[in-house]
Design a protein around this motif. Sequence first.
Motif, PDB file in Angstrom:
ATOM      1  N   PHE A  76       0.898  -1.219  -0.012  1.00 47.18           N
ATOM      2  CA  PHE A  76      -0.087  -0.077   0.139  1.00 47.18           C
ATOM      3  C   PHE A  76       0.819   1.077  -0.180  1.00 47.18           C
ATOM      4  N   CYS A  77       2.147   1.159  -0.080  1.00 47.35           N
ATOM      5  CA  CYS A  77       2.938   2.122   0.272  1.00 47.35           C
ATOM      6  C   CYS A  77       4.233   2.080  -0.640  1.00 47.35           C
ATOM      7  N   VAL A  78       4.869   3.274  -1.169  1.00 51.33           N
ATOM      8  CA  VAL A  78       5.997   3.261  -1.882  1.00 51.33           C
ATOM      9  C   VAL A  78       7.214   3.153  -0.937  1.00 51.33           C
ATOM     10  N   CYS A 115      -9.721   8.118   5.876  1.00 48.05           N
ATOM     11  CA  CYS A 115      -9.532   8.698   4.514  1.00 48.05           C
ATOM     12  C   CYS A 115     -10.019   7.659   3.737  1.00 48.05           C
ATOM     13  N   LEU A 117      -8.644   6.450   0.911  1.00 51.75           N
ATOM     14  CA  LEU A 117      -7.747   5.450   0.465  1.00 51.75           C
ATOM     15  C   LEU A 117      -7.757   4.172   1.305  1.00 51.75           C
ATOM     16  N   GLU A 142       2.338  -0.628   6.634  1.00 51.55           N
ATOM     17  CA  GLU A 142       3.532  -0.047   7.009  1.00 51.55           C
ATOM     18  C   GLU A 142       2.796   1.045   8.055  1.00 51.55           C
ATOM     19  N   CYS A 145       0.794   6.842   8.372  1.00 51.28           N
ATOM     20  CA  CYS A 145      -0.067   7.689   9.163  1.00 51.28           C
ATOM     21  C   CYS A 145      -0.828   6.934  10.146  1.00 51.28           C
ATOM     22  N   LYS A 148      -3.468   4.391   8.774  1.00 55.78           N
ATOM     23  CA  LYS A 148      -2.956   3.299   8.098  1.00 55.78           C
ATOM     24  C   LYS A 148      -2.412   2.301   9.284  1.00 55.78           C
ATOM     25  N   PRO A 286      -1.606  10.616  -2.708  1.00 55.24           N
ATOM     26  CA  PRO A 286      -1.249   9.653  -3.926  1.00 55.24           C
ATOM     27  C   PRO A 286      -2.689   9.412  -4.635  1.00 55.24           C
ATOM     28  N   ARG A 315       7.426  11.842  -6.334  1.00 53.38           N
ATOM     29  CA  ARG A 315       7.842  11.846  -4.734  1.00 53.38           C
ATOM     30  C   ARG A 315       8.205  10.292  -4.840  1.00 53.38           C
ATOM     31  N   VAL A 342      12.243   9.774   0.550  1.00 53.83           N
ATOM     32  CA  VAL A 342      11.055  10.102   0.131  1.00 53.83           C
ATOM     33  C   VAL A 342      10.239  10.994   1.267  1.00 53.83           C
ATOM     34  N   CYS A 344       7.338  11.898   2.416  1.00 50.81           N
ATOM     35  CA  CYS A 344       5.983  11.800   2.881  1.00 50.81           C
ATOM     36  C   CYS A 344       5.756  12.809   3.996  1.00 50.81           C
ATOM     37  N   CYS A 377      -7.269  13.017   5.879  1.00 48.26           N
ATOM     38  CA  CYS A 377      -5.887  12.875   5.760  1.00 48.26           C
ATOM     39  C   CYS A 377      -5.195  13.923   6.556  1.00 48.26           C
ATOM     40  N   PRO A 379      -1.708  14.146   7.593  1.00 48.72           N
ATOM     41  CA  PRO A 379      -0.545  14.489   7.468  1.00 48.72           C
ATOM     42  C   PRO A 379      -0.636  15.426   6.243  1.00 48.72           C
TER      43      PRO A 379
HETATM   44  S1  BJ8 Z   1       4.721   7.459   1.460  1.00 48.48           S
HETATM   45  S2  BJ8 Z   1       1.689   9.419   0.797  1.00 48.48           S
HETATM   46  S3  BJ8 Z   1       2.136   5.777  -0.201  1.00 48.48           S
HETATM   47  S4  BJ8 Z   1       2.006   6.636   3.000  1.00 48.48           S
HETATM   48  S5  BJ8 Z   1      -4.036   9.395   2.371  1.00 48.48           S
HETATM   49  S6  BJ8 Z   1      -3.664   6.652   3.963  1.00 48.48           S
HETATM   50  S7  BJ8 Z   1      -1.311   9.502   4.632  1.00 48.48           S
HETATM   51  S8  BJ8 Z   1      -4.532   9.332   5.880  1.00 48.48           S
HETATM   52  S9  BJ8 Z   1      -1.304   7.208   1.466  1.00 48.48           S
HETATM   53 FE1  BJ8 Z   1       1.091   7.062   1.565  1.00 48.48          FE
HETATM   54 FE2  BJ8 Z   1       3.284   5.697   1.834  1.00 48.48          FE
HETATM   55 FE3  BJ8 Z   1       3.322   8.446   2.496  1.00 48.48          FE
HETATM   56 FE4  BJ8 Z   1       2.927   7.777   0.184  1.00 48.48          FE
HETATM   57 FE5  BJ8 Z   1      -3.088   8.094   5.583  1.00 48.48          FE
HETATM   58 FE6  BJ8 Z   1      -3.266  10.423   4.082  1.00 48.48          FE
HETATM   59 FE7  BJ8 Z   1      -4.972   8.306   3.892  1.00 48.48          FE
HETATM   60 FE8  BJ8 Z   1      -2.476   8.277   2.989  1.00 48.48          FE
END
Ligand code: BJ8
Length: 425
Positions: A76-78, A115, A117, A142, A145, A148, A286, A315, A342, A344, A377, A379
């Motif tokens: 779910f994350c880079v 959020c 996502l 991961e 935030c 997540k 994203p 990013r 990165v 974030c 979200c 952050p």
């Molecule tokens: S490195 S941006 S892919 S965490 S939109 S779930 S931050 S409340 S996606 Fe992300 Fe990795 Fe960071 Fe990139 Fe939380 Fe915000 Fe929802 Fe988010």
Amino acid sequence: MSENYKEMWKNLGLDLDQHDALLKVLGKGYQDIYLAQKDRPEGMGYFDFVMSEVHGLRIKELMDEKVAGRKVIGSFCVFVPEEIVQVADATLVGLCTGADFAIEEVEKLLPRNTCSLIKSAFGFKLGKVCPYIESADMIVGENTCDGKKKSYEILKNLVSNLYVMDLPQVKSAEGRALLKAEYVRFKEAVEELTGITIDAERLKKGIEIVNNKRKAIYRLSSLRKVDPAPISGLDALLANQVFFYDNPARFTESANKICDELEKRIENGEGVFPKKTPRLLLSGCPMAVPNWKLPRITETSGAVIVGEESCVGERGTRNLTDDSGTTVDKLMEAIIDRYFQVDCAIFTPNPDRLDHIIEMAKTYKADGVIHYGLQFCQPYLMEAMPVEKALEAKNIPTLRIDTDYSMEDVGQLKTRVEAFVELLK
Ligand code: BJ8
């Protein structure tokens, strides 16, 4: 879709009726948003094909790979290091998080003010419509935030193979040490899953494959600096989205091919929008497939998007990994260095992101920036104000948009974006 994949989807445990309904909506959306665009580069035909087969042929490929002994790892994350996955004969795929699904079911498990996502990830799982999550041998969550990291405590009751990676929140020596410890632990988990010991030679190869993919998408981004823009923001976003699903070598080749075509367009002074069309940079959360709402609104409101300061964008892809090391330890250090850059919004403080947004706005000659934050979200919404302030101090007009995946606010967003574009003109 060129073949009948019903049997495969059934074997994966998908809900065929719900899945059919999803594909129908997706297909119609794609037709209306993507195929309706004018003057698209021919090379986009490849990405159209990938999208038409994103739950079909690509899943079949993954299933065939699994039969041949490869593993599939979903993320779910880079921050999940693809290099480490690649070298262990496994394939990393981004999991579906770009659309609302089974919302009523989701809100029985997650608070309404989560959020979109995160809700989407749960919706695809609960609705049994994501073949990627169902084919994954390992799902990596991961601690980024709060939304997540707390949601993974609930997701682990829905899946049997969740692996949670801890991540630093501060760019300090201690933060880097935590990232290192977690990447080493992840490497060991991948080795255990695949039965492959990751040596220096493998690691070097993995870095090369992923670097090539990043170089190709970065090349595509760089070509958007010119006016008129040779490719729409929607199409460039699509290439960035496909980056997370496709076979890496094939993606690299296809992205480079489209770059060759764009270079010719630039030579001939051809673009997708007329010269002097207001140019916008998107910055923020994203945008996963099929989250095309804001780009579509923007590009049907008289502007062109010329860059994405996003994890589905620069990013996530900007930095390469140094492959000059000759030992596993040195190469792992290079991977850690790469990911630690990165920026974030979960990091505190996070000044690098402000600098990058300003740098991108200048590099891509943006007339303005749209800051895109998903509702709830924290952050990115918290960073939106300092971003706006920093940009306005540089005389770069900024529009802050908070939205979700629903279509209810489309009219209101369009009015705001149109007014912003008028102002830029
Ligand atoms: S490195 S941006 S892919 S965490 S939109 S779930 S931050 S409340 S996606 Fe992300 Fe990795 Fe960071 Fe990139 Fe939380 Fe915000 Fe929802 Fe988010």
